[in-house]
Write a protein that holds these residues in place. Structure first.
Motif, mmCIF file in Angstrom:
data_model
loop_
_atom_site.group_PDB
_atom_site.id
_atom_site.type_symbol
_atom_site.label_atom_id
_atom_site.label_comp_id
_atom_site.label_asym_id
_atom_site.label_seq_id
_atom_site.Cartn_x
_atom_site.Cartn_y
_atom_site.Cartn_z
ATOM 1 N N UNK A 120 215.258 39.163 28.054
ATOM 2 C CA UNK A 120 215.927 39.389 26.779
ATOM 3 C C UNK A 120 216.702 38.444 26.473
ATOM 4 N N UNK A 121 216.356 37.087 26.454
ATOM 5 C CA UNK A 121 217.115 36.008 26.075
ATOM 6 C C UNK A 121 216.856 35.640 24.358
ATOM 7 N N UNK A 122 217.764 35.449 23.707
ATOM 8 C CA UNK A 122 217.326 34.829 22.389
ATOM 9 C C UNK A 122 217.572 33.586 22.113
ATOM 10 N N UNK A 123 218.065 32.877 22.979
ATOM 11 C CA UNK A 123 217.711 31.294 22.854
ATOM 12 C C UNK A 123 216.915 30.850 23.982
ATOM 13 N N UNK A 124 215.824 30.331 23.817
ATOM 14 C CA UNK A 124 214.662 30.142 24.462
ATOM 15 C C UNK A 124 214.655 28.702 25.006
ATOM 16 N N UNK A 130 207.275 34.588 29.239
ATOM 17 C CA UNK A 130 207.354 35.747 29.889
ATOM 18 C C UNK A 130 208.591 36.542 30.560
ATOM 19 N N UNK A 131 209.254 35.138 31.215
ATOM 20 C CA UNK A 131 210.332 35.544 31.924
ATOM 21 C C UNK A 131 211.604 35.622 30.924
ATOM 22 N N UNK A 132 211.578 34.697 30.108
ATOM 23 C CA UNK A 132 212.695 34.843 29.076
ATOM 24 C C UNK A 132 212.650 36.130 28.139
ATOM 25 N N UNK A 133 211.477 36.565 27.683
ATOM 26 C CA UNK A 133 211.324 37.883 27.132
ATOM 27 C C UNK A 133 211.748 38.922 28.009
#
Length: 358
Positions: A21-25, A15-18
């Motif tokens: 707006x990160x594309x590499x997770x 959820x935090x990475x979404x």
């Protein structure tokens, strides 16, 4: 760290990475869709099933993919085990379920036409003490509509099985059952009756989808060609749901003046789908591009490979096909016929043919 903590930690990080707006997770998906193909005893009007296809084999799946997918299976919130046909009709159906049941912190989800959800199979599912979400796809609650939609004579067994599992469902808090209605021009006028039927049977939800068109002979089954009637039935179904106190998940109506604000589709961050050949896509409406797990060393080489990074980047920039032609990503796009048929695997000439007279 125990399994429950792994799932919660991954969900929070995802959820935090979404949101960032990160594309590499660093996070794994929160849902995995394992395509389990099996024989089918119905021939639904809108079916995507090809003429022939290999059936799921658990030993092959484990040999090819288990090592790479274990980090995912141990962290996801949901494992969807649906494919073409009836997974419960496979000779090793119970063994297949038991394999995925070992990942006890994930809810198991599958779709069935109801004919193979026998009392013995229902008991096996409940006795596993796993959380299950079962989608029973009937698309009509009377024998005539059911026969038209499924091109089968399975109405009697389906209703017997539905009665059994809905009664058994009252004895556990780990089973949810949704009644599915794929809306076409052949059954849309029966939607209000279906909502009443679902309420009487005790379904958790009625979930209504517009059908996807896979073949040209299915084109005019699309409710795109019956917009006014469809809008009328959606209004009636919504009102009936309120009256009967049953949750009815409805698609947007056609030709609305306004649609909900677009939000960046989460599926490229939260979900992956894998078929028996090791091909991976992010969702069922994905285009021709795909990834494969077979030539990757680890799952993360897939999850952060070119395919997923490109999709996430395009979604962030607002220039992805999803933003233009996917009803889930952009609900106003349902007013374009392009959003109602699957372009995957089709040539430009075929796509042009589908778009004629729309």
């Amino acid at each position: 760290m125990n399994g429950q903590n792994l799932v919660e930690q991954n969900r929070n990080l995802n959820h935090q990475e979404y949101e960032a707006k990160k594309v590499v997770l660093e996070s794994y998906p929160t849902s995995i869709f394992v395509q389990i193909d099996a024989p089918c005893n119905q021939d639904c009007l809108f079916c995507s099933r090809p003429e022939s296809y290999p059936y799921f084999n658990l030993d092959d799946f484990k040999a090819k993919y288990e090592e790479k997918l274990l980090p995912v299976l141990n962290r996801v919130e949901r494992i969807n085990i649906t494919g073409s046909g009836e997974l419960l009709s496979l000779p090793e159906a119970k063994r297949n379920l038991d394999y995925f049941n070992q990942f006890i912190y994930a809810e198991k989800m599958f779709a069935t036409n109801g004919s193979t959800l026998t009392p013995k199979m229902a008991d096996h599912i409940i006795e596993s003490n796993n959380r299950y979400l079962i989608h029973i796809s009937m698309h009509g609650c009377d024998p005539i509509t059911h026969k038209i939609m499924t091109k089968s004579k399975t109405y009697g067994p389906v209703m017997q099985n539905v009665d059994y599992i809905m009664k058994a469902k009252k004895q556990t808090d780990k089973l949810r059952v949704n009644f599915i209605f794929v809306a076409t021009t052949e059954n849309i006028d029966k939607l209000p009756e279906y909502v009443e039927f679902a309420s009487q049977k005790g379904a958790d939800n009625v979930v209504v989808y517009y059908n996807f068109v896979y073949r040209f002979d299915q084109k005019y089954l699309s409710t795109y060609f019956a917009k006014e009637k469809t809008n009328e039935m959606i209004d009636k179904a919504r009102e009936l749901g309120r009256k009967l106190n049953i949750n009815v998940q409805l698609p947007q109506k056609y030709n609305q003046k306004e649609y909900p604000c677009e939000s960046m589709c989460r599926e490229a961050w939260t979900q992956l789908m894998i078929n028996p050949s090791g091909d991976i896509i992010t969702c069922d409406a994905a285009g021709d591009k795909r990834e494969t797990i077979l030539d990757k060393k680890t799952f993360m080489d897939v999850w952060n490979g070119k395919y997923f990074v490109e999709i996430r980047t395009k979604l962030l920039n607002g220039n992805s096909a999803c933003s233009n032609f996917c009803i889930r990503a952009n609900q106003s796009s349902l007013n374009s016929f392009t959003s109602h048929f699957i372009t995957r695997g089709k040539s430009k000439e075929e796509i042009d043919k589908f778009m004629e007279n729309t």
